[in-house]
Design an enzyme around this catalytic site. Structure first.
Site, PDB file in Angstrom:
ATOM      1  N   LYS A   1       0.864  -1.190   0.000  1.00 43.66           N
ATOM      2  CA  LYS A   1       0.000   0.000   0.000  1.00 43.66           C
ATOM      3  C   LYS A   1       0.893   1.229   0.000  1.00 43.66           C
ATOM      4  O   LYS A   1       1.712   1.418   0.896  1.00 43.66           O
ATOM      5  CB  LYS A   1      -0.914   0.000   1.222  1.00 43.66           C
ATOM      6  CG  LYS A   1      -1.775   1.256   1.283  1.00 43.66           C
ATOM      7  CD  LYS A   1      -2.798   1.199   2.376  1.00 43.66           C
ATOM      8  CE  LYS A   1      -3.595   2.493   2.423  1.00 43.66           C
ATOM      9  NZ  LYS A   1      -4.649   2.449   3.434  1.00 43.66           N
TER      10      LYS A   1
ATOM     11  N   ARG B   1     -10.817  10.024   1.619  1.00 40.71           N
ATOM     12  CA  ARG B   1     -10.687  10.713   2.912  1.00 40.71           C
ATOM     13  C   ARG B   1     -11.807  11.741   3.080  1.00 40.71           C
ATOM     14  O   ARG B   1     -12.230  12.007   4.196  1.00 40.71           O
ATOM     15  CB  ARG B   1      -9.297  11.337   3.035  1.00 40.71           C
ATOM     16  CG  ARG B   1      -8.206  10.259   3.091  1.00 40.71           C
ATOM     17  CD  ARG B   1      -6.801  10.838   3.099  1.00 40.71           C
ATOM     18  NE  ARG B   1      -5.797   9.784   3.007  1.00 40.71           N
ATOM     19  CZ  ARG B   1      -4.506   9.994   2.805  1.00 40.71           C
ATOM     20  NH1 ARG B   1      -4.053  11.241   2.687  1.00 40.71           N
ATOM     21  NH2 ARG B   1      -3.660   8.992   2.734  1.00 40.71           N
TER      22      ARG B   1
ATOM     23  N   LYS C   1       1.328  10.155   5.460  1.00 38.93           N
ATOM     24  CA  LYS C   1       1.372   8.753   5.899  1.00 38.93           C
ATOM     25  C   LYS C   1       2.648   8.055   5.435  1.00 38.93           C
ATOM     26  O   LYS C   1       2.708   6.830   5.370  1.00 38.93           O
ATOM     27  CB  LYS C   1       0.118   8.017   5.418  1.00 38.93           C
ATOM     28  CG  LYS C   1      -1.187   8.617   5.979  1.00 38.93           C
ATOM     29  CD  LYS C   1      -2.396   7.702   5.754  1.00 38.93           C
ATOM     30  CE  LYS C   1      -3.656   8.251   6.428  1.00 38.93           C
ATOM     31  NZ  LYS C   1      -4.807   7.331   6.315  1.00 38.93           N
TER      32      LYS C   1
ATOM     33  N   GLU D   1       7.364  -6.689   1.234  1.00 30.59           N
ATOM     34  CA  GLU D   1       6.141  -6.596   2.046  1.00 30.59           C
ATOM     35  C   GLU D   1       5.225  -7.802   1.791  1.00 30.59           C
ATOM     36  O   GLU D   1       4.618  -8.339   2.714  1.00 30.59           O
ATOM     37  CB  GLU D   1       5.390  -5.297   1.723  1.00 30.59           C
ATOM     38  CG  GLU D   1       6.026  -4.035   2.317  1.00 30.59           C
ATOM     39  CD  GLU D   1       5.751  -3.899   3.818  1.00 30.59           C
ATOM     40  OE1 GLU D   1       5.152  -4.802   4.428  1.00 30.59           O
ATOM     41  OE2 GLU D   1       6.157  -2.860   4.384  1.00 30.59           O
TER      42      GLU D   1
ATOM     43  N   LYS E   1      -2.131  -1.473  -3.833  1.00 33.43           N
ATOM     44  CA  LYS E   1      -3.016  -0.306  -3.789  1.00 33.43           C
ATOM     45  C   LYS E   1      -2.189   0.965  -3.853  1.00 33.43           C
ATOM     46  O   LYS E   1      -1.213   1.076  -3.111  1.00 33.43           O
ATOM     47  CB  LYS E   1      -3.808  -0.346  -2.483  1.00 33.43           C
ATOM     48  CG  LYS E   1      -4.686   0.848  -2.233  1.00 33.43           C
ATOM     49  CD  LYS E   1      -5.314   0.747  -0.885  1.00 33.43           C
ATOM     50  CE  LYS E   1      -6.119   1.997  -0.600  1.00 33.43           C
ATOM     51  NZ  LYS E   1      -6.686   1.982   0.719  1.00 33.43           N
TER      52      LYS E   1
ATOM     53  N   SER F   1     -10.182   5.588  -4.874  1.00 34.60           N
ATOM     54  CA  SER F   1     -11.132   6.688  -5.038  1.00 34.60           C
ATOM     55  C   SER F   1     -10.682   7.732  -6.060  1.00 34.60           C
ATOM     56  O   SER F   1     -11.496   8.214  -6.856  1.00 34.60           O
ATOM     57  CB  SER F   1     -11.384   7.356  -3.683  1.00 34.60           C
ATOM     58  OG  SER F   1     -10.166   7.819  -3.113  1.00 34.60           O
TER      59      SER F   1
ATOM     60  N   TYR G   1     -15.043   0.987  -6.974  1.00 33.66           N
ATOM     61  CA  TYR G   1     -16.308   1.703  -6.790  1.00 33.66           C
ATOM     62  C   TYR G   1     -17.189   1.585  -8.030  1.00 33.66           C
ATOM     63  O   TYR G   1     -18.334   2.002  -8.004  1.00 33.66           O
ATOM     64  CB  TYR G   1     -16.025   3.175  -6.456  1.00 33.66           C
ATOM     65  CG  TYR G   1     -15.151   3.312  -5.220  1.00 33.66           C
ATOM     66  CD1 TYR G   1     -15.693   3.173  -3.954  1.00 33.66           C
ATOM     67  CD2 TYR G   1     -13.773   3.522  -5.336  1.00 33.66           C
ATOM     68  CE1 TYR G   1     -14.900   3.245  -2.830  1.00 33.66           C
ATOM     69  CE2 TYR G   1     -12.973   3.601  -4.214  1.00 33.66           C
ATOM     70  CZ  TYR G   1     -13.536   3.461  -2.961  1.00 33.66           C
ATOM     71  OH  TYR G   1     -12.737   3.520  -1.848  1.00 33.66           O
TER      72      TYR G   1
HETATM   73  C1  PBG Z   1      -6.991   3.779   5.262  1.00 34.33           C
HETATM   74  C2  PBG Z   1      -7.546   3.516   3.935  1.00 34.33           C
HETATM   75  C3  PBG Z   1      -7.443   4.395   2.847  1.00 34.33           C
HETATM   76  C4  PBG Z   1      -8.106   3.803   1.796  1.00 34.33           C
HETATM   77  C5  PBG Z   1      -8.597   2.581   2.221  1.00 34.33           C
HETATM   78  N1  PBG Z   1      -8.224   2.409   3.553  1.00 34.33           N
HETATM   79  C6  PBG Z   1      -6.889   5.754   2.765  1.00 34.33           C
HETATM   80  C7  PBG Z   1      -5.626   6.071   3.398  1.00 34.33           C
HETATM   81  O1  PBG Z   1      -4.749   5.225   3.567  1.00 34.33           O
HETATM   82  O2  PBG Z   1      -5.485   7.232   3.743  1.00 34.33           O
HETATM   83  C8  PBG Z   1      -8.232   4.448   0.446  1.00 34.33           C
HETATM   84  C9  PBG Z   1      -9.224   3.917  -0.475  1.00 34.33           C
HETATM   85  C10 PBG Z   1      -9.496   4.777  -1.642  1.00 34.33           C
HETATM   86  O3  PBG Z   1      -8.857   5.836  -1.869  1.00 34.33           O
HETATM   87  O4  PBG Z   1     -10.389   4.405  -2.408  1.00 34.33           O
HETATM   88  N2  PBG Z   1      -6.633   2.747   6.063  1.00 34.33           N
END
Ligand code: PBG
Length: 339
Positions: A211, A221, A233, A249, A264, A290, A329
């Site tokens: 990730k 968010r 992050k 990982e 991701k 997203s 989505y």
């Molecule tokens: C956080 C989390 C995130 C998403 C899924 N779980 C955002 C982040 O790490 O800030 C993002 C999913 C998306 O953007 O569709 N644990």
């Protein structure tokens, strides 16, 4: 009697003498479908859905047109509808009111919290749908981080202890898979051990293994009101420039007991999906996040691209790269299109 000979493709006067004509396999829709290498199927799609407290309310996420936060009473018929369209799995994310957020994310493991209640209700209403729950603190964190914050840093092992409690509550509620998306070290192993000790041997772990610290999460968010209150992050999510680290990982998560590994975001990381697919025999998932959704919706709303074609082309590219499963989505829209 007159016989008319019709030839659709008259031979050229002077045919080039070439042995291979790849276009033979593209001549008709029938031939193309015979030799198509990648099939997009609703069987492989997981639909992320947003749930919130309250009653009889839906709110469209402004940066994600077509995606809604549902109160639980309205989420249930929507889950039944998407299951009816062939979507077999959903990934649930909560919008938590500010007054329930704290630095340690204690709301994340309250047995009667929004997510456990939602999972229970969904399993009662649509017993065969697979519910995948998100394990991370950010929706519950007053700091908007995936872990406990101390002096501006994110504590690892203390956070893992909370994630374990969260996963146990989700398993008890009926989750098929728990999906740690936090990127703390050692969390997959700790969760596997705790699930087994509690008897949840059949609850799986879908690990967000690779990730990345990505700007493509912005709209999500917004949806959860979960943006970090300070900093970014990057001390736990991966650097976008790294590929070998993704393999590391993945190896760690497999060693710790992951059932499915995930990459991701998806589109800027198709090379990572490809490499991980070559590297492991576990199913590989990809999260079409997203921001990827928002970009297509935004361009389509301007009439600049053909929305349906771009969606299908995009998801096909993620599968072609090596993803067995796709969180997207677009799942409901695609299920309708493929019907
Ligand atoms: C956080 C989390 C995130 C998403 C899924 N779980 C955002 C982040 O790490 O800030 C993002 C999913 C998306 O953007 O569709 N644990």
């Amino acid at each position: 009697m007159i016989i008319v000979l019709l030839s659709v493709n008259p031979p050229a006067e002077k045919a080039l003498s070439v042995l291979h004509r790849p276009r033979r396999l593209r001549r008709t829709a029938g031939v193309r479908s015979l030799v198509r290498e990648t099939q997009l199927s609703v069987d492989d799609l997981i639909y992320p859905m947003f749930v919130m407290e309250g009653e009889n309310e839906t709110v469209e996420v402004p940066s994600m047109p077509g995606c809604y936060r549902y109160t639980l009473d309205l989420l249930l018929p929507e889950v039944a509808a998407v299951y009816g369209l062939g979507v077999k799995a959903i990934a649930l994310f909560p919008l938590i009111p500010d007054h329930q957020k704290d630095n340690a994310g204690t709301e994340s493991y309250r047995p009667n919290g929004l997510i456990p209640r939602a999972v229970q209700a969904i399993k009662q209403t649509v017993p065969d749908i697979l519910v995948i729950t998100n394990v991370a603190l950010d929706p519950y964190s007053s700091q908007g981080h995936d872990g406990i914050v101390q002096d501006g840093t994110i504590l690892n092992d203390e956070t893992v202890a909370v994630l374990v409690k969260q996963a146990l509550v989700q398993a008890a509620a009926g989750a098929a898979f728990v999906a740690p998306s936090d990127m703390m070290d050692g969390r997959v192993g700790a969760i596997r051990k705790a699930l087994d000790a509690a008897g949840w041997i059949n609850v799986g772990i879908l690990a967000y293994s690779a990730k990345y610290a990505s700007a493509y999460y912005g709209p999500f968010r917004d949806a959860l009101d979960s943006a970090p209150k300070f900093g970014d992050k990057k001390t736990y999510q991966m650097d976008a420039a790294n590929a070998r680290e993704a393999i590391k990982e993945v190896d760690l998560d497999i060693a710790e007991g992951a059932d499915i590994v995930m990459v991701k975001p998806a589109l800027a990381y198709l090379d990572i999906i490809y490499q991980i697919k070559q590297h492991t025999n576990l199913p590989v998932a990809a999260y079409n996040v997203s921001g990827e959704y928002a970009m297509i919706k935004a361009a389509a709303s301007q009439g600049w691209i053909d929305e349906k074609k771009v969606i299908l082309e995009t998801l096909t590219s993620i599968k072609r790269a090596g993803a067995d499963l796709i969180l997207t989505y677009f799942a409901k829209q695609v299920a309708l299109m493929l019907q």
